[in-house]
Structure formats: structure tokens, C-alpha cells
Design a protein around this motif. Structure first.
Motif, PDB file in Angstrom:
ATOM      1  N   ILE A 108     -11.756  -1.585 -17.882  1.00  0.00           N
ATOM      2  CA  ILE A 108     -11.635  -0.557 -16.843  1.00  0.00           C
ATOM      3  C   ILE A 108     -12.888   0.302 -16.785  1.00  0.00           C
ATOM      4  O   ILE A 108     -13.360   0.659 -15.695  1.00  0.00           O
ATOM      5  N   ALA A 124     -15.474  -1.829 -14.996  1.00  0.00           N
ATOM      6  CA  ALA A 124     -15.143  -2.045 -13.586  1.00  0.00           C
ATOM      7  C   ALA A 124     -15.248  -0.765 -12.767  1.00  0.00           C
ATOM      8  O   ALA A 124     -15.559  -0.814 -11.570  1.00  0.00           O
ATOM      9  N   PHE A 125     -15.000   0.393 -13.404  1.00  0.00           N
ATOM     10  CA  PHE A 125     -14.989   1.666 -12.690  1.00  0.00           C
ATOM     11  C   PHE A 125     -16.231   2.507 -13.042  1.00  0.00           C
ATOM     12  O   PHE A 125     -16.193   3.725 -12.942  1.00  0.00           O
ATOM     13  N   TYR A 173      -9.747   6.631 -16.564  1.00  0.00           N
ATOM     14  CA  TYR A 173      -8.894   5.603 -15.979  1.00  0.00           C
ATOM     15  C   TYR A 173      -8.373   4.662 -17.064  1.00  0.00           C
ATOM     16  O   TYR A 173      -7.201   4.282 -17.055  1.00  0.00           O
ATOM     17  N   ILE A 233      -3.996  -0.801 -12.743  1.00  0.00           N
ATOM     18  CA  ILE A 233      -5.331  -1.145 -12.256  1.00  0.00           C
ATOM     19  C   ILE A 233      -5.333  -1.280 -10.741  1.00  0.00           C
ATOM     20  O   ILE A 233      -6.297  -0.898 -10.070  1.00  0.00           O
ATOM     21  N   VAL A 234      -4.253  -1.818 -10.170  1.00  0.00           N
ATOM     22  CA  VAL A 234      -4.173  -1.967  -8.714  1.00  0.00           C
ATOM     23  C   VAL A 234      -4.297  -0.606  -8.034  1.00  0.00           C
ATOM     24  O   VAL A 234      -5.058  -0.433  -7.067  1.00  0.00           O
ATOM     25  N   ASP A 250      -7.806   0.944  -8.638  1.00  0.00           N
ATOM     26  CA  ASP A 250      -8.844   0.313  -7.828  1.00  0.00           C
ATOM     27  C   ASP A 250      -8.843   0.865  -6.405  1.00  0.00           C
ATOM     28  O   ASP A 250      -9.901   1.048  -5.802  1.00  0.00           O
ATOM     29  N   ARG A 251      -7.654   1.127  -5.867  1.00  0.00           N
ATOM     30  CA  ARG A 251      -7.604   1.711  -4.523  1.00  0.00           C
ATOM     31  C   ARG A 251      -8.156   3.139  -4.535  1.00  0.00           C
ATOM     32  O   ARG A 251      -8.805   3.568  -3.565  1.00  0.00           O
ATOM     33  N   ARG A 266     -10.534   4.152  -6.479  1.00  0.00           N
ATOM     34  CA  ARG A 266     -11.983   3.947  -6.545  1.00  0.00           C
ATOM     35  C   ARG A 266     -12.555   3.646  -5.156  1.00  0.00           C
ATOM     36  O   ARG A 266     -13.638   4.137  -4.806  1.00  0.00           O
ATOM     37  N   GLU A 267     -11.844   2.868  -4.367  1.00  0.00           N
ATOM     38  CA  GLU A 267     -12.314   2.538  -3.023  1.00  0.00           C
ATOM     39  C   GLU A 267     -12.232   3.740  -2.076  1.00  0.00           C
ATOM     40  O   GLU A 267     -13.077   3.900  -1.184  1.00  0.00           O
ATOM     41  N   SER A 274      -3.789   6.741  -1.949  1.00  0.00           N
ATOM     42  CA  SER A 274      -3.982   5.455  -2.625  1.00  0.00           C
ATOM     43  C   SER A 274      -2.658   4.897  -3.139  1.00  0.00           C
ATOM     44  O   SER A 274      -2.419   3.681  -3.090  1.00  0.00           O
ATOM     45  N   THR A 316      -0.696   1.202  -1.878  1.00  0.00           N
ATOM     46  CA  THR A 316      -0.491   0.084  -2.813  1.00  0.00           C
ATOM     47  C   THR A 316       0.944  -0.048  -3.297  1.00  0.00           C
ATOM     48  O   THR A 316       1.284  -1.059  -3.929  1.00  0.00           O
TER      49      THR A 316
END
Length: 322
Positions: free
Chosen positions: A150, A153-154, A163, A213-214, A217-218, A220-221, A238, A242
């Protein structure tokens, strides 16, 4: 739009109302039985005999006397199925199955034994200890790998470590829920922790982290897309973007597990029940624990971390003024 993260204190309270009683039950079980759960042969080592008598005549006291006579004074006996099934499960502490014929001969004196349904399983104490170490190592290594993944990825998101920590916190939340339920069922129903229980726990860990994580990730976007909006608003948006995916994925699994619980065999029902409870907790924690915890950390509401953040903010403000 319902503001989920603004209600985070209610969700934290609900989690505490589930986890704290579970911890109390495990402490009680430890004080009364010597372990937080009823441990199976997979951990303690020994032998398990599954017996079926063709007619009535066998009793718990009679079976206990037989095993005491061959050298086991701490045998655990449990009747399986209904009273008319005449089925018994006997766990003995010894590993020598060469005395099985002697045991069967003695038990046959109470009632005829169905030899076709007879089964004996033996596990050494060394293997049981190895299973325990491997399980603990798997959870520890999994937590480290998840956190590292994580963070990488972040890495473009501010405070990426948070996170990972919040995902691990949700994972621990789910493990504690499953452990508390298992301890309770061990006291009430005689359920024992075995290798399948560990499989269920590791499966729950995977599902829990995946859901977290799902959502992360949103977030983060959405952070660069909605610059200037309050962090709570971005996070809440977010979640709602999701939540349908998380619920759709989990509901499919829930329906299958309910069908197995209703129509499946006795040997898998305990595993499926624990898995069902764990996935239910994982679905809840990824939305109502991990994400609200992330917001609470960002807002400086966590007791220790929050005080440190406020102190750093005050120090930065003083430097700007000077």
C-alpha cells in the motif's frame, strides 16, 4: 448523500461493543480452560476416535472408563448428532494407535461397534506446534507485505503509510471478531480451533484487505480531481462510488455460504460459519472502520497520534509567526 465518515464515532463504538465482549470471553476461557479457544488435535497433538455404535448401551462415563483403563485420564468425549445416532467423538492425549484393537474390544462390551464407520486420526505434538508457528508467521508476514504494497502503490498520496496502517487495523478488527466468536462457540457448542479455522482466518484477512484497498484507491484517484474540497467530503464520495462493488462481491459469497450451511455436510459447517462471520465483519470494517479511521487520523482525533499532530501544527504556526 448520507455522510458515513461523519458518523465514525458511532461505528467505532459499534466495533468496540463487539470486540470487547469477545476479548472478555477469551480471557474467561483462558482462566477456566487454559486457552482462549478449545484447541483441536491439530494443535495439541494426540488421537481422535470417531465411533458409531449399532445400538444404545454406550455412555460417556462408560467410554471414559475404557480410555482411562488404557492410560488416558484427560480424555475429551463428545456425542455427535442426535441421541439416536449413537455416534461419539473421543479425543485422547496419547499417540500410540497400537492399542486401538484393545480399545475397540473394551468398547464393544457396551454395545456393538460399526467398524465400517470407525475412524482414528493421530497427530504428533511437534506437528501441532509447527502448525501454530506457521499460522502466526503467515499473519505477521501478510501484514508486513500488505503495508509495504500500500505504501508503494499510494506513494503519490500524502501520508501513504496511514493507508497501510488503517488497512492492517481493519484486518486486526476482523481477526478479533472471528476469535471472539470462536471462543464463544467453543464454550457453548464445543467448537474447536483446527487447521480449517486458520484457513478461514487467512481468507478473511485477504477479503478484508482487498475491500479496504478498493476504497483507498478511489480516494487516491479523487484527491487530485477534487482539489479544494474537504478531505471528509472526498472520502465520503469515494465510499459511495465503490460500496456497490464491495456489496455485490460479498453478497454472492454470502448466498453460497448460506446454502452450504443449510444443506452442506456437518464436517464443513463450522468452517463455513466462521468464514461467513469473518467476511461479514470484513465487509463492515473496510467501509466503517478502515476509512473512518483514516479520516480520524487526518483530523488529529486519535489519542496519541492526534496529540502529536496538534503539537507539530502549533510548532509550525509559531515558526510562521516568528
Amino acid at each position: 448523500m448520507f455522510t458515513i465518515v461523519q458518523k465514525r464515532r458511532w461505528f467505532f463504538t459499534l466495533s468496540a461493543l463487539v470486540i470487547v465482549p469477545g476479548l472478555i470471553i477469551m480471557i474467561y476461557s483462558t482462566l477456566t480452560t487454559g486457552a482462549p479457544f478449545r484447541l483441536s488435535i491439530d494443535f495439541l497433538g494426540g488421537s481422535i476416535y470417531e465411533l458409531k455404535f449399532d445400538q444404545s448401551g454406550a455412555s460417556e462415563d462408560g467410554i471414559r472408563r475404557v480410555f482411562n483403563a488404557v492410560g488416558d485420564d484427560n480424555v475429551i468425549i463428545q456425542q455427535i448428532g442426535g441421541a439416536d445416532d449413537y455416534r461419539w467423538s473421543v479425543r485422547a492425549g496419547f499417540h500410540d494407535v497400537s492399542i486401538t484393537n484393545d480399545i475397540l474390544s473394551r468398547l464393544g462390551g457396551m454395545a456393538p461397534i460399526n467398524r465400517d464407520s470407525f475412524r482414528v486420526e493421530t497427530v504428533s505434538a511437534t506437528i501441532g506446534a509447527e502448525v501454530t508457528r506457521s499460522a502466526l508467521a503467515a499473519v505477521a508476514v501478510g501484514a508486513l507485505v500488505i503495508t509495504g504494497f500500500i505504501v508503494i502503490a499510494f506513494r503519490q498520496v500524502p501520508n501513504a503509510v496511514r493507508y497501510g496502517v488503517c488497512a492492517i487495523a481493519a484486518m486486526i478488527h476482523d481477526i478479533l471478531v472471528v476469535m471472539g466468536v470462536m471462543s464463544l462457540f467453543g464454550l457453548l457448542l464445543g467448537w474447536e480451533v483446527d487447521a480449517l479455522f486458520l484457513t478461514a482466518v487467512l481468507t478473511v484477512v485477504g477479503f478484508s484487505v482487498q475491500d479496504s484497498i478498493v476504497v483507498f484507491d478511489r480516494i487516491r484517484e479523487n484527491i487530485p480531481k477534487h482539489l479544494g474540497e474537504p478531505y471528509e467530503t472526498i472520502v465520503n464520495r469515494s465510499i459511495w462510488e465503490t460500496i456497490h462493488r464491495s456489496l455485490a462481491t460479498q453478497l454472492n459469497a454470502f448466498f453460497i455460504m448460506i446454502a452450504i450451511l443449510l444443506f452442506g455436510g456437518e464436517t464443513v459447517k463450522q468452517f463455513i460459519a466462521i468464514l461467513f462471520i469473518g467476511l461479514l465483519s470484513g465487509t463492515y470494517s473496510s467501509i466503517f472502520t478502515a476509512v473512518p479511521l483514516l479520516v480520524a487520523w487526518e483530523k488529529g482525533e486519535l489519542p496519541i497520534l492526534g496529540a502529536r499532530m496538534r503539537a507539530q501544527a502549533e510548532a509550525a504556526a509559531e515558526e510562521e509567526e516568528s
